[in-house]
Motif scaffolding. Structure first.
Motif, mmCIF file in Angstrom:
data_model
loop_
_atom_site.group_PDB
_atom_site.id
_atom_site.type_symbol
_atom_site.label_atom_id
_atom_site.label_comp_id
_atom_site.label_asym_id
_atom_site.label_seq_id
_atom_site.Cartn_x
_atom_site.Cartn_y
_atom_site.Cartn_z
ATOM 1 N N GLY A 126 -11.756 121.682 64.678
ATOM 2 C CA GLY A 126 -12.516 122.691 63.872
ATOM 3 C C GLY A 126 -12.331 123.611 63.339
ATOM 4 N N ASP A 127 -10.589 123.392 62.491
ATOM 5 C CA ASP A 127 -10.426 124.358 61.649
ATOM 6 C C ASP A 127 -10.772 124.838 60.400
ATOM 7 O OD1 ASP A 127 -8.040 125.029 63.427
ATOM 8 O OD2 ASP A 127 -6.658 123.942 62.092
ATOM 9 N N ARG A 128 -10.875 125.322 59.935
ATOM 10 C CA ARG A 128 -11.322 125.806 58.422
ATOM 11 C C ARG A 128 -10.327 125.540 56.985
ATOM 12 N NH1 ARG A 128 -13.656 130.767 58.341
ATOM 13 N NH2 ARG A 128 -12.838 131.356 59.815
ATOM 14 N N THR A 210 -14.372 122.321 56.687
ATOM 15 C CA THR A 210 -14.476 122.255 58.306
ATOM 16 C C THR A 210 -14.250 120.699 59.289
ATOM 17 O OG1 THR A 210 -16.082 123.635 58.299
ATOM 18 C CG2 THR A 210 -15.859 122.843 60.357
ATOM 19 N N VAL A 211 -12.856 121.200 59.640
ATOM 20 C CA VAL A 211 -12.654 119.468 60.265
ATOM 21 C C VAL A 211 -13.643 119.428 61.321
ATOM 22 C CG1 VAL A 211 -10.611 118.375 60.833
ATOM 23 C CG2 VAL A 211 -10.202 120.230 59.950
ATOM 24 N N PRO A 212 -13.845 118.128 61.618
ATOM 25 C CA PRO A 212 -14.600 117.486 62.049
ATOM 26 C C PRO A 212 -13.824 117.528 63.762
ATOM 27 C CG PRO A 212 -14.816 116.175 60.356
ATOM 28 C CD PRO A 212 -13.981 116.902 60.596
ATOM 29 N N GLU A 213 -14.858 117.155 65.139
ATOM 30 C CA GLU A 213 -13.769 117.292 66.196
ATOM 31 C C GLU A 213 -12.885 115.717 66.454
ATOM 32 O OE1 GLU A 213 -12.156 118.118 70.150
ATOM 33 O OE2 GLU A 213 -13.467 119.575 69.173
ATOM 34 N N GLY A 214 -11.899 116.013 66.768
ATOM 35 C CA GLY A 214 -11.596 114.443 66.812
ATOM 36 C C GLY A 214 -10.909 114.082 65.410
ATOM 37 N N HIS A 215 -10.944 114.427 64.281
ATOM 38 C CA HIS A 215 -10.843 113.994 63.205
ATOM 39 C C HIS A 215 -9.199 115.637 62.793
ATOM 40 C CE1 HIS A 215 -14.101 111.899 63.180
ATOM 41 N NE2 HIS A 215 -13.586 110.955 62.221
ATOM 42 N N ASP A 228 -4.926 113.185 49.166
ATOM 43 C CA ASP A 228 -5.027 113.342 50.508
ATOM 44 C C ASP A 228 -6.596 113.859 50.932
ATOM 45 O OD1 ASP A 228 -5.308 115.788 49.203
ATOM 46 O OD2 ASP A 228 -2.298 116.167 49.353
ATOM 47 N N SER A 229 -6.308 114.772 51.892
ATOM 48 C CA SER A 229 -7.738 114.999 53.124
ATOM 49 C C SER A 229 -8.896 116.121 51.441
ATOM 50 C CB SER A 229 -7.034 115.964 54.237
ATOM 51 O OG SER A 229 -7.482 114.758 55.032
ATOM 52 N N ARG A 230 -8.647 116.797 51.161
ATOM 53 C CA ARG A 230 -8.410 117.841 49.991
ATOM 54 C C ARG A 230 -9.665 116.703 49.124
ATOM 55 N NH1 ARG A 230 -3.763 120.251 46.019
ATOM 56 N NH2 ARG A 230 -3.302 117.795 47.031
ATOM 57 N N GLU A 231 -9.123 114.995 48.718
ATOM 58 C CA GLU A 231 -10.319 114.459 47.931
ATOM 59 C C GLU A 231 -11.155 113.631 49.036
ATOM 60 O OE1 GLU A 231 -9.578 111.236 44.425
ATOM 61 O OE2 GLU A 231 -8.129 112.152 45.389
ATOM 62 N N VAL A 238 -8.353 110.706 51.225
ATOM 63 C CA VAL A 238 -8.130 110.411 52.296
ATOM 64 C C VAL A 238 -9.196 110.607 53.701
ATOM 65 C CG1 VAL A 238 -6.565 110.891 54.452
ATOM 66 C CG2 VAL A 238 -5.826 110.038 52.095
ATOM 67 N N GLY A 239 -10.052 112.019 52.822
ATOM 68 C CA GLY A 239 -11.262 112.947 53.750
ATOM 69 C C GLY A 239 -10.347 113.297 54.614
ATOM 70 N N PHE A 240 -11.268 113.453 55.736
ATOM 71 C CA PHE A 240 -10.407 113.175 57.228
ATOM 72 C C PHE A 240 -10.145 112.306 58.009
ATOM 73 C CE2 PHE A 240 -14.749 116.475 56.795
ATOM 74 C CZ PHE A 240 -13.406 117.571 56.417
#
Length: 278
Positions: A126-128, A210-215, A228-231, A238-240
């Motif tokens: 849920g984080d942005r 925006t981080v999906p639920e469960g990620h 990392d998750s930025r890419e 890595v993504g989410f």
């Protein structure tokens, strides 16, 4: 005849001892702690190339990713956790699970390649998250950052792969001092850690993730030298990261070697033995 039976009995007892030892080691590694050797500089200066640590698998409970991975490139062995425990992939809940906390240093399986990665947990479901001019923006609020001086290291091959560090002070010669700007970043829950800055690059300015639920959303502390998750995963990043792909939490460095091999005792970093990971 009796002598031959005695030899066979001795061999059988040795085989049983080895099998039991392997079973105990496998159970220990699956349920409690997994060894992890830091191969790259993406988490400097929190973790250095050559740091050796144990990953606490009990911290977040268990999923298929808790099963061990065995990779020995020289022998062509590449067995992932999904090969051992793939039947449990896709399970909605982790066994005895607890939620990771923002700021934890976490080992997880890359959602695409299955390789073990270690990064810092920045974003919860849920984080942005956004980067603006190299600064982390979390849920619309810039994260507090303070100057922590200069991080220095020798410009020389590091670790078994012989990787050379990237420097903020430009191209330097072999054996020269390689500098990076260091800052202390404090997350909203009070966790503080150092981050390094080399130079302006593409992921210093991003859109909103925006981080999906469960990620979860992970970043390396060496911000300009981390995939990392930025890419996105489609680009090799890595993504989410799904909750089930988390292996465990890194709490403490056990041993550290600055050389090409842990056997080179003259390269051991005595100041990092049993060092807590912040």
């Amino acid at each position: 005849m009796a002598e031959k039976e005695g030899v066979l009995h001795s061999i059988w007892e040795t085989v049983k001892t080895v099998v039991y030892a392997l079973l105990i080691a496998g159970i220990f590694r699956t349920l409690f702690f997994q060894p992890f050797w830091i191969p790259s500089g993406s988490m400097k200066d929190t973790l250095l190339i050559g740091d050796f640590l144990f990953v606490n698998k009990m911290a977040y409970g268990y999923s298929y990713a808790s099963c061990p991975s065995i990779r020995i490139p020289a022998l062509g062995v590449d067995i992932g956790a999904d090969d051992f425990c793939g039947v449990f992939q896709g399970a909605e809940d982790r066994l005895w699970g607890s939620e990771p906390e923002r700021g934890d240093v976490v080992v997880f399986r890359h959602p695409v390649t299955g390789r073990d990665f270690i990064k810092r947990l920045i974003g919860l479901p849920g984080d942005r998250i956004q980067m603006q001019d190299g600064q982390l923006i979390l849920n619309g609020t810039p994260v507090t950052v303070t100057d922590a001086g200069i991080f220095e290291e020798e410009f020389a091959p590091q670790g078994p792969q012989g990787l050379r560090p990237r420097c903020a002070n430009g191209a330097v010669g072999a054996g020269a001092v390689c500098e990076k700007r260091r800052f202390t970043e404090t997350l909203p829950n009070g966790v503080s850690h150092d981050i390094l800055d080399i130079r302006s690059q593409g992921y210093d300015d991003t859109g909103v993730y925006t981080v999906p639920e469960g990620h979860y959303f992970f970043m390396g502390d060496n911000r300009d030298n981390s995939r990392d998750s930025r890419e996105p995963q489609a680009s090799g990043g890595v993504g989410f990261v799904p909750r089930e792909d988390i292996v465990g939490r890194a709490d403490r460095i056990i041993f550290s070697s600055a050389g090409r091999s842990m056997l080179y005792f003259w390269t051991w970093r005595s100041d990092r033995f049993f060092k807590a990971i912040d």
